[in-house]
Structures are given as structure tokens and as C-alpha cells.
Design a protein around this motif. Structure first.
Motif, short mmCIF file in Angstrom:
data_model
loop_
_atom_site.label_atom_id
_atom_site.label_comp_id
_atom_site.label_asym_id
_atom_site.label_seq_id
_atom_site.Cartn_x
_atom_site.Cartn_y
_atom_site.Cartn_z
N ASP A 1 -38.48 76.00 24.02
CA ASP A 1 -38.04 76.38 25.35
C ASP A 1 -39.09 77.24 26.04
OD1 ASP A 1 -35.92 76.86 27.43
OD2 ASP A 1 -36.38 78.90 26.80
N ARG A 2 -39.36 76.96 27.31
CA ARG A 2 -40.54 77.59 27.92
C ARG A 2 -40.41 79.11 28.05
NH1 ARG A 2 -38.35 75.04 32.43
NH2 ARG A 2 -39.33 73.10 31.80
N ASP A 3 -39.19 79.63 28.24
CA ASP A 3 -39.06 81.09 28.30
C ASP A 3 -39.29 81.71 26.93
OD1 ASP A 3 -38.57 81.17 31.01
OD2 ASP A 3 -36.42 80.73 30.73
N ALA A 4 -38.75 81.05 25.92
CA ALA A 4 -38.92 81.56 24.56
C ALA A 4 -40.39 81.49 24.14
CB ALA A 4 -38.07 80.76 23.58
N VAL A 5 -41.08 80.41 24.55
CA VAL A 5 -42.50 80.27 24.22
C VAL A 5 -43.31 81.37 24.93
CG1 VAL A 5 -44.54 78.81 24.46
CG2 VAL A 5 -42.38 77.80 23.74
N GLY A 6 -42.96 81.61 26.19
CA GLY A 6 -43.66 82.66 26.95
C GLY A 6 -43.50 84.01 26.26
N LYS A 7 -42.34 84.24 25.65
CA LYS A 7 -42.10 85.53 24.98
C LYS A 7 -42.89 85.65 23.69
CE LYS A 7 -37.69 86.96 26.93
NZ LYS A 7 -36.97 85.72 27.40
N LEU A 8 -43.36 84.51 23.16
CA LEU A 8 -44.15 84.57 21.92
C LEU A 8 -45.46 85.31 22.15
CD1 LEU A 8 -43.92 80.91 20.51
CD2 LEU A 8 -42.86 82.95 19.55
N TRP A 9 -45.99 85.25 23.37
CA TRP A 9 -47.31 85.84 23.59
C TRP A 9 -47.40 86.75 24.81
CZ3 TRP A 9 -48.19 80.18 22.77
CH2 TRP A 9 -47.94 79.42 23.90
N PRO A 10 -46.83 87.95 24.67
CA PRO A 10 -47.05 88.91 25.76
C PRO A 10 -48.52 89.28 25.86
CG PRO A 10 -45.93 89.94 23.88
CD PRO A 10 -45.96 88.48 23.61
N TYR B 1 -48.42 73.67 26.99
CA TYR B 1 -48.24 73.48 25.55
C TYR B 1 -47.46 72.20 25.28
CZ TYR B 1 -43.44 75.15 26.20
OH TYR B 1 -42.15 75.28 26.61
N ARG B 2 -47.62 71.68 24.05
CA ARG B 2 -46.93 70.46 23.64
C ARG B 2 -45.64 70.82 22.93
NH1 ARG B 2 -49.41 64.92 23.42
NH2 ARG B 2 -48.05 64.56 21.64
N ARG B 3 -44.53 70.40 23.49
CA ARG B 3 -43.23 70.73 22.88
C ARG B 3 -43.09 70.10 21.50
NH1 ARG B 3 -39.36 72.23 27.05
NH2 ARG B 3 -37.67 71.73 25.62
N ASP B 4 -43.50 68.83 21.36
CA ASP B 4 -43.29 68.16 20.07
C ASP B 4 -44.09 68.82 18.96
OD1 ASP B 4 -45.54 67.27 21.45
OD2 ASP B 4 -45.58 65.34 20.42
N LEU B 5 -45.32 69.26 19.28
CA LEU B 5 -46.14 69.90 18.26
C LEU B 5 -45.59 71.27 17.88
CD1 LEU B 5 -49.71 68.94 19.53
CD2 LEU B 5 -48.38 67.88 17.71
N PHE B 6 -45.03 71.97 18.88
CA PHE B 6 -44.42 73.27 18.59
C PHE B 6 -43.20 73.09 17.69
CE2 PHE B 6 -45.81 77.07 21.16
CZ PHE B 6 -47.09 76.59 21.37
N GLU B 7 -42.44 72.06 17.97
CA GLU B 7 -41.24 71.82 17.17
C GLU B 7 -41.62 71.51 15.73
OE1 GLU B 7 -38.78 68.90 18.95
OE2 GLU B 7 -37.07 69.30 17.62
N ALA B 8 -42.65 70.65 15.58
CA ALA B 8 -43.09 70.28 14.23
C ALA B 8 -43.57 71.50 13.45
CB ALA B 8 -44.19 69.24 14.31
N ALA B 9 -44.09 72.51 14.17
CA ALA B 9 -44.60 73.69 13.49
C ALA B 9 -43.52 74.76 13.36
CB ALA B 9 -45.81 74.25 14.23
N ASP C 1 -45.48 70.96 28.59
CA ASP C 1 -44.67 71.88 29.37
C ASP C 1 -45.57 73.05 29.79
OD1 ASP C 1 -42.55 73.26 30.49
OD2 ASP C 1 -41.16 72.59 28.92
N VAL C 2 -45.11 73.85 30.74
CA VAL C 2 -45.92 74.96 31.23
C VAL C 2 -45.15 76.26 31.08
CG1 VAL C 2 -47.38 75.74 33.13
CG2 VAL C 2 -46.58 73.39 33.07
N THR C 3 -45.84 77.29 30.63
CA THR C 3 -45.21 78.61 30.59
C THR C 3 -46.22 79.65 31.04
OG1 THR C 3 -43.94 80.12 29.22
CG2 THR C 3 -45.82 79.04 28.18
N LYS C 4 -45.85 80.93 30.95
CA LYS C 4 -46.77 81.97 31.41
C LYS C 4 -47.94 82.13 30.43
CE LYS C 4 -46.04 86.40 30.61
NZ LYS C 4 -46.71 86.71 29.36
N VAL C 5 -49.03 82.66 30.95
CA VAL C 5 -50.22 82.83 30.16
C VAL C 5 -50.16 84.23 29.55
CG1 VAL C 5 -51.72 83.83 31.93
CG2 VAL C 5 -52.67 82.17 30.33
N PRO C 6 -50.72 84.46 28.34
CA PRO C 6 -50.74 85.82 27.80
C PRO C 6 -51.46 86.78 28.74
CG PRO C 6 -51.41 84.24 26.13
CD PRO C 6 -51.31 83.50 27.42
#
Lengths: 323, 427
Positions: free
Chosen positions: B168-177, B155-163, B294-299
Motif C-alpha cells: 500500500d502506497r501510504d504504508a510504503v511511504g512510511k517505510l522510508w522517512p 516502486y513495483r508492488r509485485d516485487l515488494f509483495e514477494a519480498a 505505483d508512486v509514493t513519497k520520496v525519502p
């Protein structure tokens, strides 16, 4: 044509010397007679040998393969005309024939008309005419792949130049790959861009062989430029036109690289999500080299051959009858 | 009259002597030494250069030559040709998992590695990876696993921030169990950034979800086509359509020039990325975007896309030496080395747990602990059986999805077409 009629002194017997010793050269004579008889065949042989190896043999062998259930491991069962029966009921095949013919018309007709006009312009007395004549030949020097890549970007949905220009006149962006008409237009544009100059040069060469006095007489009779073009130029270069029509038809039926590069992703050979611009040679390739159904692919190849033959004959009859 | 034929004779003589001369020039010099040269056929990048040097040093008399073909798509038909004609396959060949099943159908073309002491190696591989290249009765093993296409979500950190989303990759991973949560996040993202795609194209997500959805996909274990009766395929399709209809896709086909440019321009915010794709992203996004991806876990629970095996074709004239080399290259140590060289994620549990893999961080991806992320994903894996025409059917389903994205077919029509195309193909 200047023909040298002087005796070839270096090799002919000088006058006054001893008469030719005919009886002694019996063997030599026979060899030379064999030579005279057969060497012309020897000279034309390379073409026929190469044609037999690379033209005739593949043609016949493909026909043989097309009668089998033939996969990558080699010949399977003999299935007779089964592949052709399936082919005639295969909607994807007919779709590809339809696409090919559509693009053939879109690419050949405007191309030859433009080439005619271009050639007659280049046949005028112009400043830097050699430069211009060579200039129209440039596109043909460009590699097909480069043409395909550049035009694919020009016709891109999001960042393409054509959509940019359309945007200036408030026309919505076109997804060029999504429809038949739009993808055909984009691909025909590539073909036209590349081949118009080549055809123009062929026409130009033919035009230069037309006697000038025909035009002078026409001018005296009061015929305008356009009348002269249709009544003198076109009829006089008919053989060149027939040639270009047949060549364009053959090339159009084998259209492959442009649509392949225009397509995207790892399954580009399908020519669009719904096979909007898959040509018949792409379909042949897909069947033979992606699905490894060589028998079926060979049947498609033979259908292409037959289609070209039929179209060639039709072309020939039309252009001859209107003479 | 007298001259021409003689000249002709001369010309022919000259010509034929020319041909003869050029025919003589075609011979190849043979090495006179007693060395054995092993030819390894690979595609893409296996990262074996260092290993070859090491092996040659420890095995005097063995020379290794790798013959590589860049794209798998170009390699596959060549490999099939070599095997079918019995010539040209060399001594060790790489086989990708998507094309493995068609080679498993002809196990005679490959050396049974059990005859070369592979039996005690089974513990060196993830059990399902070992299974994939074994015949159903377990009497024959034709390939040893190299890597697995462990799946993460880039995922793109800058695009996530803008939205207004966490970066943070752990927090992003928690967005999509789950994938439903992923879609919900996508809707949230699009509400803030309507001009950016949440992901590149639906085909990639479809594949990822499909590989998570059961133990088989288009074929059952008896190679019967079950595309229209396997509920898992249908529900994955429906979920993909839901994503299309939510407008999350940037509608950019994978491996197209626009897709390549999209990594740099930020035209999409996420993409499911197998471990081997990290290299692609780094290359396409370029040094100026370092740290943005950045890389995080996949749903869902991990997944795998791609991964290969090494096999020894029976046509090899040095089967014993070739089998030894294949065992060396696929050992835990060999896999760790290949991972360090080219990010090819190991299929050996020992290599996965090796600190060199576990602690590996990728500096381009904001120092993401990719060894750990992919390692967790791989351990959650269940094997998926892929039938003979798996890849070709996948292409057709992908096209049907694309037609829905383009608005050219209704979802129902597209599904019917995909099933129909698959049936015609498998006939």
C-alpha cells in the motif's frame, strides 16, 4: 581496346570541297584555343572546388580556431599554442589516443588477414560463386547504427548472447563495458564484422588480375596451395594490400559511432565510466560539442589529422620497404 | 580535334544553365497576409497543442508554430548556436533549469519580461522558481516558469509483495522517512529477493539526495567551484557509496536499453521518479504491467529534478506578441492544461492547488493520486543554486560512482577522481 581509326566523316571536311576559310575565323579560332587550353581545368575543377570548400577550408579554419579560446559565442582571445600545451598534459586525451590505437590494431590486423583468406577462398571455382561474393558484401550495406545496437546487445552484461555462451562452458559473465580489453574486443568485433567482406572483395579483384600461368608454373615446380598463396598471390596484390591498410588506418583513427552506441546512458560520449573505450574522435566531440570548448576541440581535431598523417607515412614506408 | 572543345563548350553551357535553373527553384513563397507567426522552440514534450489553438482563436492575426527537438541534449547546443549567432531562435524558447545559469550569465540575449507587464505575475509562481530566472538585483526577468520536476518514488508492488514488504502506497511511504530508512528497507528486500536490484543505479539516487541537501551543490552563489569544500556533496557521496556497498543497486545505467527493459522485466524494485518520468515508465513497462508500478513519497523532504522556463530572445521581431504568448502559456491555467496533457508538474501555486491537479490520479500507476503526491513534494522544496558547469560536473561524478559500482575504483579513489575531473573542467 579497340580504337576507331576511321575518319570522322560527319565533322571533318569532305574531300574535294572548298579549302577551309582560315582567315575569317580569327575570333572563333582564339576562343577554341582558349577552350583547348582551359577546358581540362574546368573539368577537374569541381573536385578541387569542393575539396577547397569542404576539405581545405575547414582544415585551415580549424587550425585558426585551435589557436583561440573559442566558445559558443565566437572567437575569444588569441591564446597561441596554449590549447596544445594543455592537450599534451591532458591524461584524458592520451587515454583516448591509447584506446584508438589499441582498437585500431585489434580491428585492422585480424580483419585484413581474414579478408585475405576469404578472398582466396572466393577466388576458387565454387558453386554459386557470385552469390557468395555478393554475400560477403552484405555487412557493409548494414547501417553502422544497426550494427552498434545489435552488437551492444550481444555483448550485454546481463542478457547478452556472448555471456550466455560463456555460461555454457562455465565461464563467469563478463561486464564488457567495465574493462579496456573487453570493451575493445567488443568494438573491434563490430568493425571486423562490417569491413572484412569489403576488403575481401578488393583483394579478390586484385587476385583475378594475376596471370594464371604463374600458378601453373608453380604447380609444375611442385609448390603447394599455401606456398602459392604466400609467394604468388600476396606479392602480386601488394598495391591492394597497401590501399586497404591505409584506408583501415584512416577509418580506425576516426572510429566514433560504434563505441558511442556501445556506451550507455546520457554521458555515453565519455566511453565508459573510466573512459575505457573513448576514442580520440569521441574526445574531440565531447570537448567541442558538449563542453563547448571549440578551441580545445579543434586542437584535438588537428592532433587526429597529424596522427593519421604520421601513421599513413609509417604504413607507406613499411609496406614499400618490404617490397 | 575540332569536335571535342565544342562539345565541351556545350556541356559547360548546359551545366551552367542547369545550375542557374536549380538556383531559381530555391525561393520560398512569402505569405502576403498581415498575420504574425510566432515560433516557439521546445524540447521533449510541453503539452501545448490545445493552448495554441485556444490562443489563436482568441487572438486573431496571430499564428503559432512550435518547432520541437526531442532530446534536451540535442536541443541545448542548437539553442546556444541560435543565440550566439543571433539567428534562428524564433520568438519563444524553452530553457531547462540545468542550462539556465549559463544563459543567465548573458541576460542581454533575452527580453526583460518586466517591461512586458510580468511584474504583477510573480505571485503566480513558486518564489524560488521566479527567483531562478531573475537577475540577482531583481531588475530583469528573462524567463517565466513552466513546470518543475517534482520528485516521487516509484516502486513495483509485485516485487515488494514477494519480498514480504507492504504494498500500500501510504504504508510504503512510511517505510522510508529518511534515506537511512530507505537503505534499511533495501537490505530487508535483498535478504528475501537477492536476484532483484532494490533500485536501478546509484547515480539517480545520488542526484535526488543532492538536490535535497542544501541551497547549492558544486558551485556557491558566486560561481566558485566548491565541490570539495561543500560538506553536503561529500555526505551525499558517502551515503551513495553506502548504498553501493550494501549491494542494493541493479547496476543498470539510466537511459540505457537495459534500463528501459528493466521497467518491464522487473529487474529493480524502486526508482526515484520526477513527475515527467511517469510517462517514460508507462511507455517502457507497457500495458501488460499496468497497476504493477505505483508512486509514493520520496525519502527526505521532496526534491526537484528538471523543470523549465519560457523566454523571449531579443532577436525576436515580435517581442511584444511573444511575451504575451509566454505569459499565457505559463499562466496557472496554461500549466494545468500542460499537466493534464503530459504530466508536466506546474510551478504555479494556483495551478498546484487547482482541483484538476490536486485530484488527478494516474490510472496506470494503480490510480495513484499523483497530483497530491507531487504537490506535497513541491511545496516542501527549497531552491537549489546550480552553477554554470553543473550538468557536466554531474556527469563526471556519475561516472565515478559507476566505476565504484563496477568494482573498478575504490570509493576514495573515485571521489578524488571526480573532484579532479571537476576542477580540470571548470578551469
Amino acid at each position: 581496346m579497340a580504337t576507331d581509326l576511321r575518319p570522322r566523316t560527319a565533322t571533318s571536311t569532305p574531300p574535294g570541297s572548298a579549302p577551309p576559310e582560315r582567315p575569317r575565323t580569327g575570333l572563333k579560332d582564339r576562343i577554341s584555343r582558349v577552350e583547348v587550353r582551359w577546358s581540362p581545368y574546368l573539368f577537374v575543377a569541381p573536385f578541387f572546388v569542393i575539396f577547397a570548400v569542404f576539405g581545405l577550408f575547414p582544415l585551415v579554419y580549424t587550425a585558426w580556431v585551435s589557436l583561440h579560446d573559442w566558445d559558443i559565442t565566437g572567437a575569444g582571445a588569441f591564446v597561441g599554442l596554449d590549447n596544445y600545451v594543455t592537450l599534451f598534459a591532458d591524461p584524458d586525451f592520451w587515454n583516448s589516443v591509447h584506446n584508438t590505437l589499441g582498437m585500431l590494431v585489434l580491428a585492422t590486423v585480424p580483419q585484413l588477414l581474414m579478408a585475405l583468406v576469404l578472398a582466396s577462398l572466393l577466388n576458387q571455382k565454387l558453386r554459386g560463386v557470385t552469390f557468395l561474393r555478393m554475400g560477403v558484401l552484405l555487412p557493409i550495406v548494414t547501417s553502422v547504427a544497426a550494427v552498434g545496437i545489435v552488437f551492444s546487445q550481444i555483448f550485454d552484461r546481463d542478457a547478452g548472447m556472448v555471456n550466455g555462451l560463456l555460461g555454457l562452458v562455465n565461464v563467469d559473465a563478463v561486464d564488457w563495458r567495465a574493462d579496456k580489453w573487453s570493451s575493445w574486443t567488443a568494438i573491434a568485433t563490430m568493425v571486423n564484422w562490417r569491413w572484412t567482406g569489403y576488403n575481401a572483395l578488393i583483394y579478390l579483384a586484385a587476385m583475378q588480375a594475376i596471370p594464371k600461368d604463374l600458378y601453373e608454373a608453380a604447380t609444375v615446380d611442385g609448390a603447394g596451395r599455401i606456398r602459392q598463396f604466400w609467394s604468388i598471390t600476396v606479392p602480386n596484390i601488394r598495391p591492394a594490400i597497401v590501399f586497404t591498410v591505409i584506408m583501415s588506418t584512416i577509418a580506425g583513427m576516426q572510429l566514433f559511432t560504434e563505441p558511442l552506441i556501445f556506451g550507455q546512458g546520457s554521458f555515453a560520449i565519455s566511453g565508459g565510466s573510466l573512459r575505457q573505450f573513448q576514442t580520440v574522435s569521441m574526445y574531440m566531440f565531447e570537448k567541442a560539442f558538449r563542453d563547448f570548448d571549440y578551441g580545445y576541440g579543434s586542437a584535438v581535431a588537428w592532433m587526429i589529422f597529424l596522427l593519421i598523417t604520421v601513421l599513413g607515412v609509417v604504413n607507406f614506408l613499411i609496406t614499400r620497404r618490404s617490397k | 580535334m575540332g569536335v571535342r572543345p565544342r562539345r565541351a563548350l556545350l556541356a559547360t553551357t548546359l551545366l551552367s544553365s542547369l545550375v542557374a535553373a536549380s538556383a531559381c527553384g530555391g525561393g520560398t513563397a512569402d505569405s502576403a497576409s498581415g498575420d504574425v507567426t510566432l515560433i516557439v522552440k521546445t524540447f521533449s514534450q510541453f503539452g501545448y497543442d490545445e493552448l495554441y489553438k485556444e490562443y489563436e482563436a482568441s487572438h486573431p492575426g496571430i499564428k503559432i508554430k512550435e518547432e520541437n527537438i526531442g532530446k534536451l541534449g540535442d536541443y541545448t547546443p542548437k539553442l546556444q548556436q541560435w543565440l550566439a549567432t543571433g539567428k534562428g531562435a524564433g520568438d519563444v524558447v524553452a530553457i531547462e533549469e540545468g542550462i539556465l545559469s549559463q544563459f543567465m550569465a548573458k541576460p542581454d540575449q533575452f527580453v526583460n519580461l518586466l517591461d512586458h507587464g510580468a511584474k504583477e505575475l510573480s505571485g503566480n509562481f513558486l518564489p524560488w522558481k521566479w527567483q531562478q530566472a531573475s537577475t540577482s538585483d531583481g531588475s530583469k526577468v528573462i524567463g517565466l516558469g513552466t513546470d518543475v520536476g517534482a520528485q516521487g518514488m516509484c516502486y513495483r508492488r509485485d516485487l515488494f509483495e514477494a519480498a514480504g514488504l507492504p504494498t500500500d502506497r501510504d504504508a510504503v511511504g512510511k517505510l522510508w522517512p529518511t534515506w537511512d530508512a530507505y537503505i534499511a528497507t533495501g537490505r530487508q528486500f535483498k535478504a528475501k529477493s537477492p536476484d532483484v536490484g532494490f533500485y536501478d543505479s546509484t547515480g539517480g539516487l545520488y542526484l535526488n539526495m543532492l538536490m535535497q541537501s542544501g541551497d547549492h551543490t558544486y558551485y556557491d552563489a558566486t560561481n566558485k567551484l566548491v565541490i570539495d569544500s561543500n560538506a553536503a556533496v561529500r555526505s551525499t557521496w558517502d551515503k551513495s557509496i553506502e548504498m553501493v556497498q550494501a549491494g542494493l543497486s541493479a547496476d543498470i545505467e539510466q537511459w540505457s536499453p537495459q534500463w528501459n527493459a528493466g521497467f518491464k522485466n522487473g529487474t529493480f524494485a524502486t526508482i526515484p521518479c520526477p513527475s515527467w518520468m511517469l510517462g517514460t515508465i508507462e511507455k517502457q513497462a507497457g500495458p501488460e504491467n499496468k497497476g504493477k508500478w505505483d508512486v509514493t513519497k520520496v525519502p527526505g523532504n521532496g526534491a526537484v529534478r528538471g523543470g523549465s522556463f519560457l523566454a523571449v530572445p531579443t532577436q525576436s521581431t515580435h517581442q511584444k506578441e511573444a511575451a504575451e504568448l509566454a505569459k499565457f502559456l505559463t499562466s496557472a491555467k496554461g500549466q494545468t492544461s500542460a499537466f493534464k496533457a503530459k504530466n508536466n508538474f506546474p510551478s504555479s501555486p494556483q495551478a498546484i492547488d487547482d482541483p484538476a491537479v490536486q485530484d488527478f490520479r494516474n490510472p496506470y500507476f494503480n490510480d495513484a493520486p499523483v497530483g497530491k503526491i507531487f504537490g506535497d513534494s513541491v511545496k516542501a522544496l527549497k531552491p537549489v543554486y546550480l552553477g554554470p558547469d553543473n550538468n557536466a560536473i554531474g556527469d563526471r561524478v556519475g561516472n565515478a560512482l559507476l566505476a565504484v559500482e563496477q568494482g573498478k575504483l575504490q570509493p576514495g579513489e573515485a571521489w578524488a577522481k571526480a573532484v579532479d575531473d571537476a576542477k580540470r573542467l571548470a578551469k
